[in-house]
Design a protein around this motif. Structure first.
Motif, PDB file in Angstrom:
ATOM      1  N   TYR A 184     -16.886  21.492  13.164  1.00 31.85           N
ATOM      2  CA  TYR A 184     -18.070  22.013  13.592  1.00 31.85           C
ATOM      3  C   TYR A 184     -18.135  23.465  14.146  1.00 31.85           C
ATOM      4  CZ  TYR A 184     -18.204  16.871  14.202  1.00 31.85           C
ATOM      5  OH  TYR A 184     -18.100  15.489  13.990  1.00 31.85           O
ATOM      6  N   GLY A 185     -19.196  23.949  13.522  1.00 30.05           N
ATOM      7  CA  GLY A 185     -19.369  25.568  13.662  1.00 30.05           C
ATOM      8  C   GLY A 185     -20.713  26.023  12.853  1.00 30.05           C
ATOM      9  N   SER A 186     -20.145  27.176  12.139  1.00 31.65           N
ATOM     10  CA  SER A 186     -21.107  27.786  11.095  1.00 31.65           C
ATOM     11  C   SER A 186     -20.209  28.059  10.113  1.00 31.65           C
ATOM     12  CB  SER A 186     -21.897  28.959  11.742  1.00 31.65           C
ATOM     13  OG  SER A 186     -22.730  28.732  12.732  1.00 31.65           O
ATOM     14  N   LEU A 187     -20.925  28.308   8.772  1.00 25.89           N
ATOM     15  CA  LEU A 187     -20.456  28.541   7.472  1.00 25.89           C
ATOM     16  C   LEU A 187     -20.091  29.987   7.338  1.00 25.89           C
ATOM     17  CD1 LEU A 187     -19.297  26.838   5.201  1.00 25.89           C
ATOM     18  CD2 LEU A 187     -21.733  27.244   4.217  1.00 25.89           C
ATOM     19  N   TYR A 188     -19.072  30.510   6.830  1.00 21.86           N
ATOM     20  CA  TYR A 188     -18.741  31.669   6.341  1.00 21.86           C
ATOM     21  C   TYR A 188     -18.032  31.696   4.998  1.00 21.86           C
ATOM     22  CZ  TYR A 188     -19.403  32.777  11.426  1.00 21.86           C
ATOM     23  OH  TYR A 188     -19.811  32.827  12.722  1.00 21.86           O
TER      24      TYR A 188
END
Length: 559
Positions: A209-213
């Motif tokens: 879970y988090g954000s995409l990079y």
């Protein structure tokens, strides 16, 4: 009563922000002199409106100084042109977090350039994640996101002097421009199109879970699909109301429980370390109402940390991690003008997160429904007393019924074609979800009502599915009779504060400054009305000079 007002505190999540991205409405400024664009100050500051509270600060966090000539040069190069072939630069109406510009070449080619404001997010991460997200949803999830032509997430390492994204201009028209003239059948067709994209977003399950990079933009290696990885969250909850500069765990997280614990610890860190607590947008606090309290906020959050693992859904499939668009309102969806169910573009992927499905599963904002909560699949019931209502009440009832009907159609379609998402939507109507949602903004507001809900939770504890699945453990806290009385007294004061704000809002009607913003031409009138309302509201509540001074200090609408 408590739940009625608790839902109002959490309704903040369902109010769309003004558009962060390009808008097809009239641009505010243009200049056609090559290399002369740096001389126009309106290109760099916020010009869409004025703020009725703390205006100097609000303007400062939306001011970006950069080299527009260099940005125009990079735009031209991105489409195989030169700076001298850039015929025009136009500024779109400001978003709350970004500035966007339309660049037109001499051959008619149009390109969009986007610059984040200081309040858009943390340096580097915000732009890096947005670009990777648009790439992923476009090329792996089949979503018509803009194609990025050039970008930089390092403001100090490019001649523009700011982070930027250069992308293709989206075709079609904004959904908001044609939505009012669509009948319910046509609106439902649009809803079905968006629902199909939501199902496509669920085709890729993430393990964090988090954000995409892009993998190359992170310091560690935990790749997914070769070029991408999950990194720190860029979600607005981790940025707004002063959180952007605070230190706490921003992810990524390996489980939904880790993520939800981090939310509570984030709020505690901010409550403890901020020099001033943010003003509530939903309540008017002062003598005679509740007094916001750091210690009670922290006590509420510590209880949240004790119970959150029991609030998570027993159905693990709706806790799975998916990437989702954060703000599906009608300014961010572009459609074919003659065939509105044909979606041609979805813009503004900034602040996208990989979160539990149940956090994503809110009704899309473009459906424009903010009425009573809906569960199950039953259609709405038309008011039986419709004929006894006056014309204005009939119009309001009919409008609500149509919006409820569209919402019900969306729910039925989702249940039939994406049952997992529907189960996540249903979980959002449970006390377990309510307690998680309620806790995630206690920095700003809500600790009094949250503590009251915790008091109610003592009676409901054994009925929670997560508690039953865990073998019915005892509730991990207890309130004495004295504490319970104090909590109920605080809740009553908090409800009064919310009623005062509701009264203030109603007194201004259509002039109410949503998110604190009004058009420049209405600023003086709104400020005058707010001053008049303050006298009417504070007068009966200020029983002494001390009370009057306290209200003067706590009144949120100062310059």
């Amino acid at each position: 009563m408590i739940r009625k007002f608790a839902s109002r505190l959490t309704r903040r999540e369902s109010i769309p922000s003004p558009s962060n991205g390009p808008s097809s409405t009239k641009v505010s400024r243009s200049r056609s002199v090559h290399t002369g664009w740096n001389t126009d100050p309106d290109l760099f500051r916020y010009t869409r409106g004025r703020f009725v509270s703390n205006e100097a600060h609000e303007m400062a966090i939306r001011q970006v100084n950069f080299n527009m000539n260099e940005l125009a040069k990079r735009v031209a190069e991105s489409v195989g042109s030169t700076l001298t072939q850039c015929a025009r630069v136009e500024k779109f109406p400001d978003g709350m977090f970004n500035k966007a510009f339309l660049f037109t070449m001499q051959d008619g080619t149009q390109v969009v350039g986007k610059i984040p404001n200081p309040n858009a997010g943390r340096a580097y991460y915000t732009t890096a994640s947005e670009v990777a997200t648009m790439d992923f949803v476009r090329n792996h999830l089949g979503t018509p996101a803009p194609r990025v032509l050039d970008w930089s997430s390092k403001a100090t390492e490019n001649p523009v002097g700011a982070e930027y994204i250069i992308m293709e201009m989206v075709t079609g028209v904004q959904l908001k421009t044609i939505w009012p003239r669509l009948d319910i059948r046509e609106r439902f067709e649009v809803a079905k199109s968006i629902s199909r994209y939501q199902k496509a977003w669920m085709s890729t399950l993430f393990t964090q879970y988090g954000s995409l990079y892009y993998l190359s933009d992170l310091d560690y290696t935990n790749p997914i699909m070769h070029r991408f990885a999950v990194g720190p969250s860029t979600g607005r909850e981790f940025l707004d109301d002063g959180r952007i500069v605070m230190e706490f765990d921003r992810g990524p997280w390996n489980s939904v429980e880790q993520y939800k614990l981090a939310v509570g610890r984030r709020e505690i860190a901010c409550v403890q370390n901020m020099s001033h607590l943010p003003q509530s947008p939903l309540s008017l606090y002062g003598p005679g109402t509740y007094n916001p309290s750091r210690s009670k906020k922290i006590a509420s959050l510590r209880n949240y940390l004790r119970v959150v693992k029991y609030l998570l859904p027993v159905d693990k499939s709706i806790s799975s991690a998916f990437l989702w668009h954060p703000d599906l309102h009608s300014e961010n969806i572009f459609v074919h003008p003659e065939r509105p169910s044909e979606v041609l573009g979805i813009i503004d992927w900034q602040s996208s997160e990989i979160m539990p499905l149940f956090d994503h599963a809110r009704q899309p904002y473009f459906l424009d429904y903010n009425g009573p909560s809906m569960t199950g699949l039953d259609p709405p019931v038309f008011p039986e007393n419709f004929d006894q209502l006056d014309p204005a009440e009939q119009a309001a009832a009919q409008s609500l019924y149509l919006k409820m009907s569209l919402s019900a159609l969306y729910r039925r379609f989702t249940c039939a074609t994406n049952e997992r998402l529907f189960r996540a939507m249903e979980f959002r109507q449970t006390p377990s979800f309510e307690m998680m949602l309620f806790a995630q903004n206690i920095l700003v507001d809500g600790e009094a009502l949250y503590r009251s809900r915790m008091l109610e939770l003592e009676d409901e504890w054994s009925t929670l599915p997560g508690v039953q699945a865990a073998g019915n453990p005892p509730i991990p806290f207890h309130f004495s009779a004295g504490e319970a009385n104090a909590i109920e007294e605080d809740a009553a004061g908090a409800i009064k504060a919310m009623e005062l704000m509701q009264s203030l809002r109603q007194s201004l009607g259509n002039l109410w400054p949503e998110k604190g913003v009004v058009s420049p031409g209405q600023y003086d009138e709104v400020k005058t009305l707010l001053d008049q309302a303050k006298a009417e509201i504070v007068g009966p509540l200020a029983h002494s000079e001390k009370d009057r001074m306290a209200w003067e200090k706590s009144w949120p609408y100062h310059g």
